[in-house]
Write a protein that holds these residues in place. Structure first.
Motif, PDB file in Angstrom:
ATOM      1  N   GLY A  65     114.707  21.080  66.070  1.00  0.00           N
ATOM      2  CA  GLY A  65     116.165  21.078  66.091  1.00  0.00           C
ATOM      3  C   GLY A  65     116.680  20.477  67.380  1.00  0.00           C
ATOM      4  O   GLY A  65     117.826  20.046  67.482  1.00  0.00           O
ATOM      5  N   THR A  66     115.814  20.442  68.388  1.00  0.00           N
ATOM      6  CA  THR A  66     116.211  19.839  69.653  1.00  0.00           C
ATOM      7  C   THR A  66     115.757  18.383  69.695  1.00  0.00           C
ATOM      8  O   THR A  66     115.907  17.711  70.698  1.00  0.00           O
ATOM      9  CB  THR A  66     115.579  20.588  70.847  1.00  0.00           C
ATOM     10  N   GLY A  67     115.167  17.923  68.580  1.00  0.00           N
ATOM     11  CA  GLY A  67     114.713  16.532  68.519  1.00  0.00           C
ATOM     12  C   GLY A  67     113.265  16.362  68.927  1.00  0.00           C
ATOM     13  O   GLY A  67     112.681  15.321  68.731  1.00  0.00           O
ATOM     14  N   LYS A  68     112.688  17.435  69.520  1.00  0.00           N
ATOM     15  CA  LYS A  68     111.284  17.321  69.903  1.00  0.00           C
ATOM     16  C   LYS A  68     110.555  18.638  69.642  1.00  0.00           C
ATOM     17  O   LYS A  68     111.177  19.696  69.565  1.00  0.00           O
ATOM     18  CB  LYS A  68     111.142  16.892  71.368  1.00  0.00           C
ATOM     19  N   VAL A  69     109.250  18.538  69.483  1.00  0.00           N
ATOM     20  CA  VAL A  69     108.424  19.680  69.106  1.00  0.00           C
ATOM     21  C   VAL A  69     107.236  19.733  70.049  1.00  0.00           C
ATOM     22  O   VAL A  69     106.682  18.700  70.429  1.00  0.00           O
ATOM     23  CB  VAL A  69     107.917  19.499  67.660  1.00  0.00           C
ATOM     24  N   ARG A  70     106.864  20.949  70.436  1.00  0.00           N
ATOM     25  CA  ARG A  70     105.721  21.068  71.340  1.00  0.00           C
ATOM     26  C   ARG A  70     104.428  21.257  70.544  1.00  0.00           C
ATOM     27  O   ARG A  70     104.352  22.149  69.694  1.00  0.00           O
ATOM     28  CB  ARG A  70     105.924  22.257  72.276  1.00  0.00           C
ATOM     29  N   LEU A  71     103.440  20.432  70.845  1.00  0.00           N
ATOM     30  CA  LEU A  71     102.126  20.569  70.213  1.00  0.00           C
ATOM     31  C   LEU A  71     101.189  21.294  71.161  1.00  0.00           C
ATOM     32  O   LEU A  71     101.164  21.010  72.360  1.00  0.00           O
ATOM     33  CB  LEU A  71     101.520  19.192  69.918  1.00  0.00           C
ATOM     34  N   ILE A  72     100.416  22.230  70.603  1.00  0.00           N
ATOM     35  CA  ILE A  72      99.392  22.923  71.383  1.00  0.00           C
ATOM     36  C   ILE A  72      98.033  22.430  70.906  1.00  0.00           C
ATOM     37  O   ILE A  72      97.708  22.511  69.721  1.00  0.00           O
ATOM     38  CB  ILE A  72      99.495  24.455  71.201  1.00  0.00           C
ATOM     39  N   ARG A  73      97.254  21.903  71.849  1.00  0.00           N
ATOM     40  CA  ARG A  73      95.962  21.335  71.526  1.00  0.00           C
ATOM     41  C   ARG A  73      94.853  22.151  72.201  1.00  0.00           C
ATOM     42  O   ARG A  73      94.853  22.312  73.422  1.00  0.00           O
ATOM     43  CB  ARG A  73      95.889  19.891  72.042  1.00  0.00           C
ATOM     44  N   ILE A  74      93.953  22.698  71.383  1.00  0.00           N
ATOM     45  CA  ILE A  74      92.749  23.321  71.928  1.00  0.00           C
ATOM     46  C   ILE A  74      91.663  22.276  71.760  1.00  0.00           C
ATOM     47  O   ILE A  74      91.277  21.958  70.629  1.00  0.00           O
ATOM     48  CB  ILE A  74      92.398  24.635  71.218  1.00  0.00           C
ATOM     49  N   GLU A  75      91.264  21.731  72.886  1.00  0.00           N
ATOM     50  CA  GLU A  75      90.431  20.520  72.913  1.00  0.00           C
ATOM     51  C   GLU A  75      89.304  20.551  71.882  1.00  0.00           C
ATOM     52  O   GLU A  75      88.429  21.415  71.923  1.00  0.00           O
ATOM     53  CB  GLU A  75      89.859  20.363  74.325  1.00  0.00           C
ATOM     54  N   GLY A  76      89.359  19.627  70.937  1.00  0.00           N
ATOM     55  CA  GLY A  76      88.299  19.481  69.948  1.00  0.00           C
ATOM     56  C   GLY A  76      88.310  20.527  68.835  1.00  0.00           C
ATOM     57  O   GLY A  76      87.438  20.507  67.965  1.00  0.00           O
ATOM     58  N   GLN A  77      89.275  21.472  68.863  1.00  0.00           N
ATOM     59  CA  GLN A  77      89.228  22.580  67.909  1.00  0.00           C
ATOM     60  C   GLN A  77      90.466  22.705  67.047  1.00  0.00           C
ATOM     61  O   GLN A  77      90.368  22.936  65.841  1.00  0.00           O
ATOM     62  CB  GLN A  77      89.022  23.911  68.663  1.00  0.00           C
ATOM     63  N   ASP A  78      91.631  22.588  67.670  1.00  0.00           N
ATOM     64  CA  ASP A  78      92.855  22.915  66.937  1.00  0.00           C
ATOM     65  C   ASP A  78      94.022  22.148  67.533  1.00  0.00           C
ATOM     66  O   ASP A  78      94.091  21.946  68.747  1.00  0.00           O
ATOM     67  CB  ASP A  78      93.127  24.431  67.041  1.00  0.00           C
ATOM     68  N   LEU A  79      94.936  21.728  66.656  1.00  0.00           N
ATOM     69  CA  LEU A  79      96.149  21.049  67.105  1.00  0.00           C
ATOM     70  C   LEU A  79      97.267  21.470  66.168  1.00  0.00           C
ATOM     71  O   LEU A  79      97.168  21.290  64.965  1.00  0.00           O
ATOM     72  CB  LEU A  79      95.948  19.529  67.038  1.00  0.00           C
ATOM     73  N   GLN A  80      98.314  22.082  66.724  1.00  0.00           N
ATOM     74  CA  GLN A  80      99.439  22.466  65.880  1.00  0.00           C
ATOM     75  C   GLN A  80     100.694  22.688  66.712  1.00  0.00           C
ATOM     76  O   GLN A  80     100.618  22.996  67.894  1.00  0.00           O
ATOM     77  CB  GLN A  80      99.108  23.718  65.071  1.00  0.00           C
ATOM     78  N   PRO A  81     101.851  22.501  66.068  1.00  0.00           N
ATOM     79  CA  PRO A  81     103.092  22.753  66.786  1.00  0.00           C
ATOM     80  C   PRO A  81     103.261  24.255  66.994  1.00  0.00           C
ATOM     81  O   PRO A  81     102.986  25.036  66.089  1.00  0.00           O
ATOM     82  CB  PRO A  81     104.180  22.210  65.855  1.00  0.00           C
ATOM     83  N   CYS A  82     103.687  24.667  68.178  1.00  0.00           N
ATOM     84  CA  CYS A  82     103.852  26.098  68.447  1.00  0.00           C
ATOM     85  C   CYS A  82     104.757  26.288  69.653  1.00  0.00           C
ATOM     86  O   CYS A  82     104.653  25.566  70.636  1.00  0.00           O
ATOM     87  CB  CYS A  82     102.497  26.754  68.698  1.00  0.00           C
TER      88      CYS A  82
END
Ligand SMILES: [Zn+2]
Length: 246
Positions: free
Chosen positions: A193-210
């Motif tokens: 809603g602010t035009g941008k989303v934060r992605l959380i990356r666990i190196e080599g394991q998981d990537l998702q907006p949070c």
């Protein structure tokens, strides 16, 4: 009068335990809005922070929880610090030192990050979840209940001990819309809603907006145990974890 959005300092650095801030409004129920804060508001399955707001003249306002709010004019999102019963009053313009209960928050960060790993171990859609002080759970849409607690526990602890860095970066809403596979949690929409989303990356394991708070490295979670696997409806499996060292 419209207030400005609260500057959420926990978003760029979840390890900041305190900050100075100014009171910009106090609502009818006593909820306190600051211009900036380290207090995470309830959202995305993670409970709001507790802590204290202190003034230079010695007032200490114990905060029972923190929630998202919106001013009456439908202005920008603000963060509302909800005092416990019987706390001293604060006024607009007061300068405070805002300090979170770090022991509790750090446990929430450990559990929250562990749930990211759980969603990487169990490759089915996440339909819900809850982070608590020392434990947490995720619900998955899985037709067959063939999950084994001991196996999941071993897989999780291997990932935790793998020392994987946890990093964040921002993408635009449009970039996220082009990669719908990134959204694992169907019931919790990523903060947008602010035009941008934060992605959380666990190196080599998981990537998702949070939008939650995470530890910087999986090893900081410490050993965990999968305590329960329940069937909640035909396709819904609830997997609960607990930190071994609280
Ligand atoms: Zn998260």
């Amino acid at each position: 009068m419209s207030t400005a959005a609260t500057d959420p300092l926990f978003r760029d650095d979840a390890y900041t335990r305190s900050c100075t801030a100014n009171v910009v409004s106090v609502n009818d129920l006593g909820g306190i809005v600051l211009d900036r804060t380290v207090f995470y508001p309830t959202g995305g399955g993670q409970p709001g922070d507790t802590g204290v707001l202190r003034t230079a003249d010695g007032r200490a306002v114990e905060i029972a929880t923190t929630v998202k709010g919106r001013d009456e004019d439908g202005g920008p999102d603000v963060i509302v610090h909800v005092p416990a019963e019987g706390q001293p009053a604060l006024s607009v313009g007061d300068e405070v030192s805002a300090e979170i209960d770090w022991e509790r928050r750090h446990k929430l960060m450990r559990v929250h990050t562990c749930l990211h790993l759980l969603s990487a171990v169990i490759e089915f859609p996440v339909t819900g979840g809850q982070v608590n002080d020392g434990k947490g759970r995720l619900d998955f849409a899985i037709p067959e209940n063939n999950l084994v607690k001991e196996e999941l526990t071993a897989q999780l602890n291997a990932l935790i001990a793998g020392n994987h860095p946890v990093a964040q970066n921002w993408i635009t809403d449009a970039e996220l819309a082009d990669q719908p596979d990134l959204v694992k949690t169907m019931s919790v929409k990523p903060p947008s809603g602010t035009g941008k989303v934060r992605l959380i990356r666990i190196e080599g394991q998981d990537l998702q907006p949070c939008g939650g708070t995470h530890v910087a490295n999986t090893s900081e979670i410490g050993p965990v145990t999968v305590t329960k696997i329940e069937s909640k409806g035909k396709q819904n499996r609830r997997v609960a974890i607990t930190l071994n060292e609280i």
